[in-house]
Scaffold this motif. Structure first.
Motif, PDB file in Angstrom:
ATOM      1  N   VAL A  47      63.369  10.245  66.438  1.00  0.00           N
ATOM      2  CA  VAL A  47      64.478  10.835  65.682  1.00  0.00           C
ATOM      3  C   VAL A  47      65.338   9.741  65.052  1.00  0.00           C
ATOM      4  O   VAL A  47      65.715   9.833  63.876  1.00  0.00           O
ATOM      5  N   ILE A  48      65.632   8.676  65.795  1.00  0.00           N
ATOM      6  CA  ILE A  48      66.425   7.584  65.227  1.00  0.00           C
ATOM      7  C   ILE A  48      65.692   6.967  64.033  1.00  0.00           C
ATOM      8  O   ILE A  48      66.294   6.690  62.995  1.00  0.00           O
ATOM      9  N   GLY A  49      64.380   6.793  64.158  1.00  0.00           N
ATOM     10  CA  GLY A  49      63.593   6.277  63.033  1.00  0.00           C
ATOM     11  C   GLY A  49      63.659   7.205  61.827  1.00  0.00           C
ATOM     12  O   GLY A  49      63.755   6.750  60.681  1.00  0.00           O
ATOM     13  N   GLN A  50      63.626   8.511  62.085  1.00  0.00           N
ATOM     14  CA  GLN A  50      63.704   9.487  60.989  1.00  0.00           C
ATOM     15  C   GLN A  50      65.082   9.475  60.325  1.00  0.00           C
ATOM     16  O   GLN A  50      65.188   9.637  59.112  1.00  0.00           O
ATOM     17  N   ILE A  51      66.129   9.293  61.128  1.00  0.00           N
ATOM     18  CA  ILE A  51      67.486   9.215  60.557  1.00  0.00           C
ATOM     19  C   ILE A  51      67.555   8.019  59.618  1.00  0.00           C
ATOM     20  O   ILE A  51      68.027   8.124  58.481  1.00  0.00           O
ATOM     21  N   LYS A  52      67.067   6.875  60.082  1.00  0.00           N
ATOM     22  CA  LYS A  52      67.103   5.654  59.275  1.00  0.00           C
ATOM     23  C   LYS A  52      66.283   5.794  57.996  1.00  0.00           C
ATOM     24  O   LYS A  52      66.629   5.241  56.959  1.00  0.00           O
ATOM     25  N   ALA A  53      65.188   6.557  58.075  1.00  0.00           N
ATOM     26  CA  ALA A  53      64.308   6.751  56.921  1.00  0.00           C
ATOM     27  C   ALA A  53      64.761   7.915  56.030  1.00  0.00           C
ATOM     28  O   ALA A  53      64.115   8.208  55.024  1.00  0.00           O
ATOM     29  N   ARG A  54      65.838   8.572  56.428  1.00  0.00           N
ATOM     30  CA  ARG A  54      66.348   9.738  55.700  1.00  0.00           C
ATOM     31  C   ARG A  54      65.275  10.830  55.568  1.00  0.00           C
ATOM     32  O   ARG A  54      65.146  11.486  54.524  1.00  0.00           O
ATOM     33  N   ALA A  55      64.518  10.991  56.637  1.00  0.00           N
ATOM     34  CA  ALA A  55      63.438  11.980  56.651  1.00  0.00           C
ATOM     35  C   ALA A  55      64.012  13.391  56.770  1.00  0.00           C
ATOM     36  O   ALA A  55      65.183  13.577  57.106  1.00  0.00           O
ATOM     37  N   SER A  56      63.167  14.368  56.521  1.00  0.00           N
ATOM     38  CA  SER A  56      63.599  15.755  56.714  1.00  0.00           C
ATOM     39  C   SER A  56      63.374  16.120  58.180  1.00  0.00           C
ATOM     40  O   SER A  56      62.553  15.521  58.865  1.00  0.00           O
TER      41      SER A  56
END
Length: 165
Positions: free
Chosen positions: A82-91
């Motif tokens: 989830v932290i990686g997705q936040i940083k990547a601005r993922a959906s």
């Protein structure tokens, strides 16, 4: 014989409750602040204790000493993702993910509305969102994707650990 079984069950229950309370106590105890120049080393569980800088201290009296820190590598793999997705601005899969976190519990440091955003950390086997979340703060950049301020809760906002990267 029946009395022996009942006594055994009672003793087992007491041991389990005592163990759980001990683990919870160990997770929530706050250590004295270490000097700023000291390096933190995670314990076997990946947790470190230290008082955060003044700007991240909570105004809540119960957490006035600061937050327990958890090394990002000690988080559940789902939280790391989830932290990686936040940083990547993922959906994200849930409509609530990325929404403003109001900090109504006043456990996190006081900030203007809109500073914190919440994200679901999937719980394997759960048929709902579960209780685990990452709350991201705007940090030094004002942007949750680049601010580097993350808090993890496994108990639906009753307690938080500051993520140390």
């Amino acid at each position: 014989m029946m009395k022996r079984i009942q006594n055994g069950r009672l003793m087992l229950s007491c041991v389990l409750v005592s163990s759980i309370l001990g683990m919870l106590s160990a997770c929530t105890q706050q250590a004295k602040p270490e000097p700023a120049h000291s390096s933190l080393s995670p314990n076997a569980a990946g947790l470190t204790q230290n008082s955060p800088p003044k700007e991240t201290k909570s105004s809540n009296a119960s957490s006035a000493e600061g937050f327990a820190y958890i090394d990002v590598r000690a988080l559940p793999k789902e939280a790391q993702t989830v932290i990686g997705q936040i940083k990547a601005r993922a959906s994200f899969p849930y409509q609530q993910d990325g929404q403003v976190f109001g900090n109504r519990e006043r456990i996190l440091p006081a900030q203007p509305r809109g500073y914190y955003h919440e994200y679901t950390v999937p719980t394997p086997g759960a048929n709902n969102r579960g209780a685990r979340r990452i709350v991201a703060g705007g940090g030094s950049t004002g942007d949750v994707a680049t601010g580097g301020e993350y808090y993890y809760t496994a108990d639906h906002y009753r307690s938080f650990m500051r993520v140390k990267e």
